[in-house]
Design a protein around this motif. Structure first.
Motif, PDB file in Angstrom:
ATOM      1  N   GLY A 139       6.907  -7.883 -13.197  1.00 39.67           N
ATOM      2  CA  GLY A 139       6.053  -6.997 -13.011  1.00 39.67           C
ATOM      3  C   GLY A 139       6.365  -5.695 -12.193  1.00 39.67           C
ATOM      4  N   MET A 140       5.950  -3.908 -12.842  1.00 38.37           N
ATOM      5  CA  MET A 140       6.219  -3.090 -11.961  1.00 38.37           C
ATOM      6  C   MET A 140       4.931  -2.807 -11.366  1.00 38.37           C
ATOM      7  N   LYS A 141       4.674  -2.214  -9.892  1.00 43.26           N
ATOM      8  CA  LYS A 141       3.235  -1.691 -10.258  1.00 43.26           C
ATOM      9  C   LYS A 141       3.650  -0.465  -9.325  1.00 43.26           C
ATOM     10  N   ASP A 142       2.136   0.215  -9.272  1.00 39.91           N
ATOM     11  CA  ASP A 142       1.701   2.023  -8.599  1.00 39.91           C
ATOM     12  C   ASP A 142       2.134   1.588  -7.956  1.00 39.91           C
ATOM     13  N   ARG A 143       3.397   2.764  -7.360  1.00 42.68           N
ATOM     14  CA  ARG A 143       2.744   3.050  -5.946  1.00 42.68           C
ATOM     15  C   ARG A 143       1.835   3.675  -5.309  1.00 42.68           C
ATOM     16  N   HIS A 144       0.653   5.000  -5.808  1.00 44.12           N
ATOM     17  CA  HIS A 144       0.023   5.877  -5.058  1.00 44.12           C
ATOM     18  C   HIS A 144      -1.060   4.581  -5.651  1.00 44.12           C
ATOM     19  N   ALA A 145      -0.827   3.708  -4.432  1.00 45.35           N
ATOM     20  CA  ALA A 145      -2.157   2.510  -4.884  1.00 45.35           C
ATOM     21  C   ALA A 145      -1.685   0.890  -4.055  1.00 45.35           C
ATOM     22  N   ALA A 152       6.572  -7.357   7.480  1.00 44.69           N
ATOM     23  CA  ALA A 152       4.623  -6.287   8.260  1.00 44.69           C
ATOM     24  C   ALA A 152       5.259  -4.899   8.792  1.00 44.69           C
ATOM     25  N   SER A 153       3.963  -4.200   8.170  1.00 44.60           N
ATOM     26  CA  SER A 153       4.024  -2.929   8.340  1.00 44.60           C
ATOM     27  C   SER A 153       3.079  -2.343   7.923  1.00 44.60           C
ATOM     28  N   ASP A 154       2.921  -0.929   7.435  1.00 40.00           N
ATOM     29  CA  ASP A 154       1.299  -0.781   7.064  1.00 40.00           C
ATOM     30  C   ASP A 154       1.442  -0.189   5.637  1.00 40.00           C
ATOM     31  N   GLU A 155       2.935  -1.152   5.132  1.00 42.16           N
ATOM     32  CA  GLU A 155       3.096  -0.896   3.440  1.00 42.16           C
ATOM     33  C   GLU A 155       2.974  -2.546   3.337  1.00 42.16           C
ATOM     34  N   ILE A 156       3.844  -3.019   3.870  1.00 47.21           N
ATOM     35  CA  ILE A 156       3.642  -4.798   3.457  1.00 47.21           C
ATOM     36  C   ILE A 156       2.431  -5.577   4.175  1.00 47.21           C
ATOM     37  N   GLU A 157       2.097  -6.502   3.172  1.00 51.44           N
ATOM     38  CA  GLU A 157       1.729  -7.985   3.856  1.00 51.44           C
ATOM     39  C   GLU A 157       1.679  -8.786   2.969  1.00 51.44           C
ATOM     40  N   VAL A 158       2.775  -9.615   3.994  1.00 51.12           N
ATOM     41  CA  VAL A 158       2.734 -10.760   3.498  1.00 51.12           C
ATOM     42  C   VAL A 158       1.560 -12.161   3.214  1.00 51.12           C
ATOM     43  N   LEU A 159       0.930 -12.318   1.847  1.00 50.94           N
ATOM     44  CA  LEU A 159      -0.375 -13.276   1.823  1.00 50.94           C
ATOM     45  C   LEU A 159       0.424 -14.728   1.492  1.00 50.94           C
ATOM     46  N   SER A 160       1.168 -15.045   1.610  1.00 52.04           N
ATOM     47  CA  SER A 160       1.306 -16.607   1.214  1.00 52.04           C
ATOM     48  C   SER A 160       3.057 -16.702   0.671  1.00 52.04           C
ATOM     49  N   SER A 161       3.282 -17.687   0.919  1.00 49.54           N
ATOM     50  CA  SER A 161       4.818 -17.865   0.294  1.00 49.54           C
ATOM     51  C   SER A 161       4.960 -19.123   0.160  1.00 49.54           C
ATOM     52  N   THR A 162       5.804 -19.546  -0.322  1.00 52.27           N
ATOM     53  CA  THR A 162       6.416 -21.070  -0.956  1.00 52.27           C
ATOM     54  C   THR A 162       7.373 -21.139  -1.552  1.00 52.27           C
ATOM     55  N   TRP A 163       8.380 -22.163  -1.930  1.00 60.59           N
ATOM     56  CA  TRP A 163       9.038 -22.160  -2.561  1.00 60.59           C
ATOM     57  C   TRP A 163       9.136 -22.518  -3.843  1.00 60.59           C
ATOM     58  N   ARG A 199       1.477  -1.229   0.088  1.00 55.31           N
ATOM     59  CA  ARG A 199      -0.188   0.111   0.133  1.00 55.31           C
ATOM     60  C   ARG A 199       0.453   1.363  -0.326  1.00 55.31           C
ATOM     61  N   ASP A 200       0.951   2.914  -0.490  1.00 57.56           N
ATOM     62  CA  ASP A 200       1.453   3.295  -1.860  1.00 57.56           C
ATOM     63  C   ASP A 200       2.769   3.367  -1.055  1.00 57.56           C
ATOM     64  N   ALA A 201       3.196   2.759  -1.816  1.00 55.83           N
ATOM     65  CA  ALA A 201       4.720   1.821  -2.117  1.00 55.83           C
ATOM     66  C   ALA A 201       5.626   1.559  -3.169  1.00 55.83           C
ATOM     67  N   ASN A 202       5.990   1.665  -4.002  1.00 54.68           N
ATOM     68  CA  ASN A 202       6.357   1.203  -4.951  1.00 54.68           C
ATOM     69  C   ASN A 202       7.389  -0.205  -5.106  1.00 54.68           C
ATOM     70  N   THR A 203       7.642  -0.407  -6.700  1.00 51.37           N
ATOM     71  CA  THR A 203       7.963  -1.751  -6.297  1.00 51.37           C
ATOM     72  C   THR A 203       9.335  -2.024  -5.791  1.00 51.37           C
ATOM     73  N   GLN A 204       9.769  -1.547  -6.701  1.00 49.57           N
ATOM     74  CA  GLN A 204      11.513  -1.169  -6.075  1.00 49.57           C
ATOM     75  C   GLN A 204      11.695  -1.034  -4.721  1.00 49.57           C
ATOM     76  N   HIS A 205      10.981  -0.176  -4.061  1.00 50.37           N
ATOM     77  CA  HIS A 205      11.247  -0.226  -2.303  1.00 50.37           C
ATOM     78  C   HIS A 205      10.878  -1.227  -1.546  1.00 50.37           C
ATOM     79  N   VAL A 206      10.164  -2.279  -2.433  1.00 49.47           N
ATOM     80  CA  VAL A 206       9.831  -3.561  -1.278  1.00 49.47           C
ATOM     81  C   VAL A 206      10.847  -4.289  -1.422  1.00 49.47           C
ATOM     82  N   ALA A 207      11.065  -4.072  -2.546  1.00 53.58           N
ATOM     83  CA  ALA A 207      12.220  -5.278  -3.415  1.00 53.58           C
ATOM     84  C   ALA A 207      13.756  -4.694  -2.362  1.00 53.58           C
TER      85      ALA A 207
END
Length: 339
Positions: free
Chosen positions: A75-81, A103-114, A49-57
């Motif tokens: 792929g790249m995703k919008d920041r203000h979204a 975990a933060s206000d910007e990032i939520e992990v929905l699932s993880s797998t190998w 939320r409100d974070a660009n892809t490169q910031h999350v990476a």
């Protein structure tokens, strides 16, 4: 940047607001494969939320204690979204830190797998959008009719304004780079893409003004729907007409680079005429010198599952899905200006 013409007539409203909150622009990445469940690449489905892809990476790299090159995304995703997308983190020892640390206000992990492979750019089936337009002053019936036209006929497959940077500054920056200005490697790729996209949009604008963005020209190069495969030119036939009518193929335009332009006759004449001005010639020469090769992109786009509803008298919600590399702003453009 050239003004983009409209394919379906005059705008249906003079202004609307979007992204009043990040929740007004929601994007869900559609994966193109199932995870294998084994391997040394941790696939993470993340809602940001409100974070660009490169910031999350970068956050993922810091969390894993790895260089940023160990993190990849499709792929790249919008920041203000509010967006969901996949990332992969290369963990050779197959030991992942505690996901709670992300975990933060910007990032939520929905699932993880190998998975047994690194996530490659473009490895997605498309994107699903839910957009909310506010302060819309327009006739609801006319807007509904326009959306029905788009659902039936498709629309021009513009590169969106995101590709061109703030105030369209990426194209002048690309010209400066071609003239000798040094830029970072990551910026170089961005500017090359902007230059290519600007030339494509100029060709598409000429086809829209001519009324041929979804119709054949002599010498047309056809693109298969859902792929980068092209064929032609070949003589117009009932078979091609049937395939065009059911959206199996689309007319295409050039993504400029070195090599011979594939189109011939009327299609080639239009393409070269649309990008024959002085600035376009500089962009073309710069792309050729940079080593890019001639490629093609579909001129026509058809949103899937296009729906709309009025949440309030002046609040319009749109939902639809698009193929990879296509822009939601192309849909909004046919309705009216948004900001």
């Amino acid at each position: 940047m050239i003004p983009l013409p409209l394919a379906f007539g005059a705008p249906l409203f003079t202004h609307a607001r979007i992204r009043s909150t990040p929740e007004d622009f929601q994007v869900d990445e559609l994966p193109s494969f199932e995870a294998s469940g084994e391997g040394e690449h941790l696939l993470l489905d993340i809602r940001k939320r409100d974070a660009n892809t490169q910031h999350v990476a970068k956050r993922l790299a810091d969390w894993a204690g790895l260089p940023e090159m160990a993190v990849s995304y499709a792929g790249m995703k919008d920041r203000h979204a509010v967006t969901t997308q996949r990332f992969s983190v290369h963990l050779p020892k197959r030991v992942a830190p505690d996901l709670a640390g992300l975990a933060s206000d910007e990032i939520e992990v929905l699932s993880s797998t190998w998975h047994n492979r690194k996530l490659q750019r473009g490895a997605l089936a498309g994107n699903r959008f839910k957009l909310v337009l506010r302060e819309v002053d327009g006739d609801a019936g006319a807007i509904s009719e326009r959306l029905q036209q788009i659902a039936l006929r498709g629309l021009p497959n513009w590169f969106g304004e995101q590709r061109f940077g703030r105030d369209g500054g990426n194209v002048p920056a690309a010209l400066a780079m071609f003239a000798g200005r040094r830029v970072r490697k990551d910026q170089r790729s961005l500017l090359l893409s902007a230059a290519r996209s600007a030339l494509f949009n100029q060709v598409l604008a000429a086809r829209v003004e001519q009324g041929s963005w979804d119709q054949p020209l002599d010498g047309e190069v056809w693109m298969l729907d859902g792929s980068r495969s092209v064929f032609g030119p070949e003589p117009w036939s009932d078979v091609l007409a049937e395939r065009l009518g059911r959206f199996d193929i689309h007319p295409s335009g050039p993504l400029w680079g070195a090599g011979e332009l594939r189109s011939v006759d009327a299609a080639r004449e239009l393409e070269l005429g649309a990008i024959g001005d002085e600035q376009s010639l500089e962009l073309r020469a710069g792309l050729e010198a940079a080593g890019l090769k001639q490629e093609r992109r579909a001129l026509r786009l058809r949103p899937a599952l296009l729906q709309h509803q009025w949440l309030q008298q002046d609040v319009l919600e749109l939902s639809f899905a698009l193929p990879p590399g296509c822009y939601a702003t192309a849909v909004l453009h046919e309705l009216g200006p948004v900001s």
